[in-house]
Motif scaffolding. Structure first.
Motif, PDB file in Angstrom:
ATOM      1  N   THR A  83       0.854  -1.183   0.000  1.00 29.09           N
ATOM      2  CA  THR A  83       0.000   0.000   0.000  1.00 29.09           C
ATOM      3  C   THR A  83       0.888   1.230   0.000  1.00 29.09           C
ATOM      4  O   THR A  83       2.038   1.188   0.453  1.00 29.09           O
ATOM      5  N   THR A 110       0.703   4.788   1.709  1.00 25.07           N
ATOM      6  CA  THR A 110      -0.066   5.455   2.747  1.00 25.07           C
ATOM      7  C   THR A 110       0.557   6.800   3.099  1.00 25.07           C
ATOM      8  O   THR A 110       1.777   6.976   3.059  1.00 25.07           O
ATOM      9  N   ALA A 141      -4.718   5.784   2.349  1.00 24.93           N
ATOM     10  CA  ALA A 141      -4.061   5.085   1.246  1.00 24.93           C
ATOM     11  C   ALA A 141      -4.236   5.841  -0.063  1.00 24.93           C
ATOM     12  O   ALA A 141      -5.304   6.410  -0.330  1.00 24.93           O
ATOM     13  N   MET A 142      -3.193   5.848  -0.865  1.00 19.70           N
ATOM     14  CA  MET A 142      -3.240   6.435  -2.196  1.00 19.70           C
ATOM     15  C   MET A 142      -3.772   5.390  -3.173  1.00 19.70           C
ATOM     16  O   MET A 142      -3.338   4.238  -3.164  1.00 19.70           O
ATOM     17  N   THR A 143      -4.697   5.784  -4.021  1.00 17.94           N
ATOM     18  CA  THR A 143      -5.173   4.891  -5.071  1.00 17.94           C
ATOM     19  C   THR A 143      -4.132   4.826  -6.184  1.00 17.94           C
ATOM     20  O   THR A 143      -3.630   5.854  -6.644  1.00 17.94           O
ATOM     21  N   VAL A 144      -3.793   3.595  -6.602  1.00 16.43           N
ATOM     22  CA  VAL A 144      -2.882   3.389  -7.718  1.00 16.43           C
ATOM     23  C   VAL A 144      -3.673   2.717  -8.827  1.00 16.43           C
ATOM     24  O   VAL A 144      -4.771   2.193  -8.610  1.00 16.43           O
ATOM     25  N   HIS A 145      -3.105   2.728 -10.024  1.00 21.50           N
ATOM     26  CA  HIS A 145      -3.776   2.130 -11.178  1.00 21.50           C
ATOM     27  C   HIS A 145      -2.850   1.072 -11.772  1.00 21.50           C
ATOM     28  O   HIS A 145      -1.806   1.406 -12.355  1.00 21.50           O
ATOM     29  N   GLN A 146      -3.246  -0.184 -11.593  1.00 21.73           N
ATOM     30  CA  GLN A 146      -2.431  -1.290 -12.093  1.00 21.73           C
ATOM     31  C   GLN A 146      -2.723  -1.504 -13.563  1.00 21.73           C
ATOM     32  O   GLN A 146      -3.883  -1.567 -13.984  1.00 21.73           O
ATOM     33  N   ALA A 191      -8.062   0.415 -10.768  1.00 21.59           N
ATOM     34  CA  ALA A 191      -7.787   1.206  -9.565  1.00 21.59           C
ATOM     35  C   ALA A 191      -7.725   0.288  -8.351  1.00 21.59           C
ATOM     36  O   ALA A 191      -8.611  -0.558  -8.155  1.00 21.59           O
ATOM     37  N   ARG A 192      -6.692   0.453  -7.536  1.00 25.51           N
ATOM     38  CA  ARG A 192      -6.523  -0.383  -6.343  1.00 25.51           C
ATOM     39  C   ARG A 192      -5.970   0.482  -5.203  1.00 25.51           C
ATOM     40  O   ARG A 192      -5.241   1.449  -5.438  1.00 25.51           O
ATOM     41  N   GLU A 193      -6.269   0.061  -3.982  1.00 29.28           N
ATOM     42  CA  GLU A 193      -5.630   0.665  -2.816  1.00 29.28           C
ATOM     43  C   GLU A 193      -4.556  -0.249  -2.242  1.00 29.28           C
ATOM     44  O   GLU A 193      -3.798   0.175  -1.368  1.00 29.28           O
ATOM     45  N   SER A 194      -4.483  -1.486  -2.704  1.00 32.82           N
ATOM     46  CA  SER A 194      -3.403  -2.387  -2.309  1.00 32.82           C
ATOM     47  C   SER A 194      -3.097  -3.311  -3.474  1.00 32.82           C
ATOM     48  O   SER A 194      -3.956  -3.565  -4.319  1.00 32.82           O
TER      49      SER A 194
END
Length: 500
Positions: free
Chosen positions: A235, A237, A242-247, A260-263
């Motif tokens: 994550t 943080t 938590a910062m949203t990331v884009h896989q 979009a994911r937070e983990s």
């Protein structure tokens, strides 16, 4: 960096004991590629050829008295291009080779350090993405990787030309898990060797480095879990959560659109490509569950990018999906069960780490107690567990019967990526391509189902647990990719094990 047309990337990987400075930890004496942790990043394109000259400047191997499923030959190695769809034979991605050091007599006589060549032709249609390389000599893999012998391979291609991705900084982040005591990697001398030594995690060779972004800037992170023992639930943080990331990719294969994911969960050997776009200035940390400190610090500072950099809406998928209707023989599903039996053997490595199921290595005594058997389900280099016919599409179910959630048995198949369709019996929407998938324990332990098509390359290679302590102790099977349509499915039927 690779050019616009096919080319040959010539690279020397020199392996010797080197005193390496690890910022945040201190000096370390370890086996390393070219004197650094991690080794050099190799960039290619589909159609290119990778030619590696590997120098083994390590000292002679110490004598070994145990069997092949105990640690041995710590100063021999070979090379695996993890996740790549390339030949497993000859001088390519052949993990059955051994790159031995000089013998004591050769060293005393002043013989040259031996050199070994690996030549890998990357298919023109190889998925563009993030892969990695590491040694894979059975019995020596864990000790070498926890000393930092790993490096990243980037295959460039269509996804890199997506305008929003082309505009983003391309950042390789190799997470190494080091086992260090008094500035060196202790010899792997017992089954409990790893538990008494805390892991030191580095990112690109530094403990908790700092990376800088501007608000609204997009970076493309290529995260590589070059870990031997630790799965990473990641994550980002900060003070506001938590910062949203884009896989955009898993294990080198691009998604059809960012997710979009937070983990992000990475088993040992996994990779994930992420797009990072922080909105506000501040200090953030890349953290992994169960790791005490941050893996990396992210400073978001400076003038904001206005307007914020864009994220792509769609992506060129790295591989087309498979469908169950393509299964060649619906009666030939394969099953693998990861299982450990305690206190089977005398000595320092008492536990038996087995891969069970219909294709398990046969027992030494079929009529005896299989929980105590010295061969059943353990790696035998002379036994073929799976004969896999080119062109066939098959379904596998892999599970663990571990009951402790902390225990993880990642399944890794060499040469062909597989499409994960179910986890714990639940269908994935959409399915996801992998080359390694984690399986944690529980009541019951986790299970996965996947589809795989065997393509292009013949030869003997491996399927195994990517918890490398377990792999070195025998949690591994031989697979043989064959072109002969009359060879059969390669099924074997050792006696059933009670409860398996």
């Amino acid at each position: 960096m690779a050019g616009s047309g096919p080319w040959v990337l010539d690279q020397t990987l020199d392996v010797r004991f080197t005193r390496v400075s690890v910022p945040g930890y201190g000096p370390v004496t370890t086996r390393a590629y070219n004197g650094a942790i991690p080794g050099p990043t190799l960039r290619l394109r589909g159609g290119d050829t990778l030619r590696l000259t590997q120098v083994n400047a390590l000292p002679p191997n110490p004598p070994h008295q145990g069997g092949h499923n105990t640690p041995h030959h710590p100063n021999s190695f070979n090379l695996h291009t993890h996740g790549m769809h390339v030949s497993p034979s000859g001088d390519a991605d052949n993990v059955l080779r051994e790159f031995a050091p000089r013998t004591a007599a050769e060293a005393a006589a002043g013989a040259a350090e031996p050199r070994y060549t690996t030549t890998i032709h990357v298919p023109a249609d190889h998925p563009a993405g993030t892969y990695w390389y590491h040694p894979h000599l059975h019995g020596a893999t864990a000790e070498q990787i926890v000393g930092g012998m790993a490096g990243v391979i980037v295959v460039e291609g269509d996804v890199d030309e997506v305008p929003e991705i082309r505009a983003a900084a391309d950042v390789v982040l190799c997470v190494n898990e080091l086992k260090l005591k008094d500035g060196q990697v202790p010899a792997f001398t017992s089954g409990g060797w790893m538990t008494g030594i805390p892991s030191t995690f580095t990112v690109n060779g530094t403990v908790n480095p700092t990376i800088t972004l501007r608000p609204g800037e997009v970076q493309r992170w290529r995260l590589v879990a070059a870990t031997a023992f630790a799965a990473l639930r990641l994550t980002i943080t900060g003070s506001k959560g938590a910062m949203t990331v884009h896989q955009i990719a898993q294990d080198g294969v691009t998604f059809g659109a960012p997710v979009a994911r937070e983990s992000v969960e990475l088993a040992m050997g996994n990779r994930a490509d992420l797009l990072i776009r922080p909105a506000a200035p501040g200090r953030y940390e890349l953290r992994a569950e169960a790791v005490p400190g941050p893996l990396m610090t992210i400073e978001v500072t400076g003038p904001a990018v206005e307007p914020p950099m864009g994220l792509p809406a769609v992506l060129p998928p790295g591989r087309p999906f498979l469908d169950a209707s393509e299964i060649t023989d619906p009666h030939a599903d394969r099953e693998v069960v990861f299982h450990a039996d305690p206190k089977v053997f005398a000595g320092d490595f008492p536990n038996a780490f087995r891969m069970l199921g219909p294709d398990a290595t046969p027992p030494a005594d079929p009529a005896g107690d299989l929980t105590r058997d010295p061969s059943y389900g353990l790696f035998d280099p002379d036994y073929t567990n799976h004969t896999l016919r080119l062109g066939a599409v098959e379904r596998w179910t892999v599970r663990t019967d571990e009951t402790v959630p902390a225990f993880n048995h990642p399944f890794h198949l060499h040469t062909n990526q597989f499409l994960l369709t179910h986890r714990n019996g639940e269908r994935l929407h959409p399915p996801v391509w992998h080359d390694t998938v984690g399986l944690t324990g529980g009541t019951p332990g986790q299970s996965v189902t996947f589809l795989v098509r065997y393509q292009d390359f013949t030869g003997r290679t491996l399927a195994h647990c990517h918890q490398l302590h377990h792999e070195d102790l025998g949690m591994m099977q031989t697979v043989d990719y064959v072109a002969d349509r009359d060879h059969g499915a390669g099924r074997h039927a050792p006696p059933p094990r009670d409860g398996s």
